[in-house]
Structure formats: C-alpha cells, structure tokens
Design a protein around this motif. Structure first.
Motif, PDB file in Angstrom:
ATOM      1  N   GLU A  26       0.854  -1.195   0.000  1.00  0.00           N
ATOM      2  CA  GLU A  26       0.000   0.000   0.000  1.00  0.00           C
ATOM      3  C   GLU A  26       0.891   1.247   0.000  1.00  0.00           C
ATOM      4  OE1 GLU A  26      -3.190   0.312  -0.314  1.00  0.00           O
ATOM      5  OE2 GLU A  26      -3.864  -1.756  -0.027  1.00  0.00           O
ATOM      6  N   HIS A  28       0.720   4.160   1.356  1.00  0.00           N
ATOM      7  CA  HIS A  28       0.945   4.827   2.645  1.00  0.00           C
ATOM      8  C   HIS A  28       1.903   4.050   3.544  1.00  0.00           C
ATOM      9  CE1 HIS A  28      -2.155   1.973   3.989  1.00  0.00           C
ATOM     10  NE2 HIS A  28      -1.729   2.210   5.219  1.00  0.00           N
ATOM     11  N   GLU A  31       5.903   3.862   1.504  1.00  0.00           N
ATOM     12  CA  GLU A  31       6.701   5.084   1.619  1.00  0.00           C
ATOM     13  C   GLU A  31       7.693   5.008   2.778  1.00  0.00           C
ATOM     14  OE1 GLU A  31       5.884   9.882   2.121  1.00  0.00           O
ATOM     15  OE2 GLU A  31       4.196   8.494   2.216  1.00  0.00           O
ATOM     16  N   PRO A  97      -5.888   1.105   4.313  1.00  0.00           N
ATOM     17  CA  PRO A  97      -5.772   2.530   3.968  1.00  0.00           C
ATOM     18  C   PRO A  97      -6.885   3.416   4.520  1.00  0.00           C
ATOM     19  CG  PRO A  97      -5.357   1.174   2.038  1.00  0.00           C
ATOM     20  CD  PRO A  97      -5.823   0.246   3.124  1.00  0.00           C
ATOM     21  N   VAL A 100      -6.433   4.903   8.083  1.00  0.00           N
ATOM     22  CA  VAL A 100      -5.292   5.781   8.372  1.00  0.00           C
ATOM     23  C   VAL A 100      -5.790   7.209   8.563  1.00  0.00           C
ATOM     24  CG1 VAL A 100      -3.160   6.743   7.396  1.00  0.00           C
ATOM     25  CG2 VAL A 100      -3.682   4.316   7.121  1.00  0.00           C
ATOM     26  N   ASN A 132       8.144  11.796   8.676  1.00  0.00           N
ATOM     27  CA  ASN A 132       6.814  11.192   8.743  1.00  0.00           C
ATOM     28  C   ASN A 132       5.939  11.940   9.764  1.00  0.00           C
ATOM     29  OD1 ASN A 132       4.557   9.555   8.843  1.00  0.00           O
ATOM     30  ND2 ASN A 132       5.723   7.639   8.876  1.00  0.00           N
ATOM     31  N   ARG A 134       2.745  12.558   9.932  1.00  0.00           N
ATOM     32  CA  ARG A 134       1.501  11.909  10.367  1.00  0.00           C
ATOM     33  C   ARG A 134       1.778  10.953  11.524  1.00  0.00           C
ATOM     34  NH1 ARG A 134      -1.079   9.568   5.618  1.00  0.00           N
ATOM     35  NH2 ARG A 134       0.485   7.949   5.803  1.00  0.00           N
TER      36      ARG A 134
END
Length: 168
Positions: A26, A28, A31, A97, A100, A132, A134
């Motif tokens: 995925e 997200h 990465e 996903p 998130v 990062n 988030r």
C-alpha cells in the motif's frame, strides 16, 4: 477520532504473511518501509524470535495493523541499547488505507503501551522517520515525546519515548 475501541493483539503466524505483504504494498506503508520481500523475510524470522514479538492488531475481529515490540538489549550492537534496562521498542503500521489518519494509530498505541506498563515495562520507545509527520503526530497524541534524533542502519530516526512513571 473513533471512540476508544478495544483492539485485540495476537501473534503473527505464517498465514498472516500474505496479508502483511499486501499492506506493505500500500502506498501509505511502502513510503516508510523497505523492500516488501525483505520485510516479510524479517517478519517471518521474528515469528520465533525471543527479541522481537510480531503482532496482528484486530478491530472488531478483522486484522487492521501490524505491530511489533522488541527488546533493544537482546540484540548485539542494537542502536538503541543505550536506553534504560527494561525498555521496549515498538513499531506500528496500519495496513488498511481507509483506517489511516482517523485516530487508530494513537489509540492502538495507548492501549498496547498501557498493557506493557501494567506488565512492568518502565519505558517504551518508537522511532519514526523525522519526515513522517503523520506518524509523529499520532505518537505525540499517544503520549510519546521526542528526546533525540539519530541515524542508524535503519535510517534517520526521531527518538520518542513514554515512561511508565509519567502515567497519571
């Protein structure tokens, strides 16, 4: 943010590896993680490890995340072995996903770290990539505070910790 859900944690088995591999693909997740085949091989080795505990996080009976805890003092030359004895490190990846960015990461960590503190763990660390944002916000929301930046074989890391003696 969802209401305080009760998450379930269980040990990863070989049967979970295809699900985790899908999560690693995925965008997200990809990465921030390495090559999926390399990562799956490492998780497979952790299934029977004494230093790393790989876990599946379930919500309402469905797998939603990968979580691992590890003891940096049980690996030769671990870059975080300078942490106080008894410290455990954690890594968390929400694989689904659509889950998130809505509060699950901090809620999962609050619940899991609370369990570790109840079991006597004095300190829990987490090491997101400094880029990062988030993840860093989620970890701060879960009570982690930055205390150092490092570069190790795992790449750049913002060292964050929660200490049991700071829990109200």
């Amino acid at each position: 943010m969802p209401p305080e859900p009760a998450y379930q944690f269980r040990a990863v088995t070989e049967k979970d590896l295809p699900t985790i591999a899908g999560w690693l693909a995925e965008p997200h997740v990809a990465e921030w993680w390495g090559d999926p085949e390399t990562e799956i091989a490492a998780i497979r080795e952790h299934i029977n490890s004494v230093s790393v505990e790989p876990l599946i996080v379930k919500l309402n009976g469905k797998p939603i995340a990968y979580l691992q805890s590890y003891d940096p003092h049980m690996e030769d030359d671990h870059p975080y072995a300078d942490q106080p004895f008894g410290t455990l490190g954690v890594d968390l990846t929400i694989g689904v996903p659509e889950l998130v960015g809505i509060g699950h990461g901090s809620a999962i960590l609050q619940q899991f770290v609370g369990q570790l503190f109840t079991e006597g763990t004095p300190r829990v660390i987490i090491d997101p990539d400094p880029a990062n944002g988030r993840a860093i916000r989620a970890y701060e929301k879960a009570g982690f505070r930055a205390f150092d930046t490092r570069t190790s074989i795992y790449g750049p890391a913002l060292m964050m910790a929660r200490d049991a003696d700071e829990v109200n």
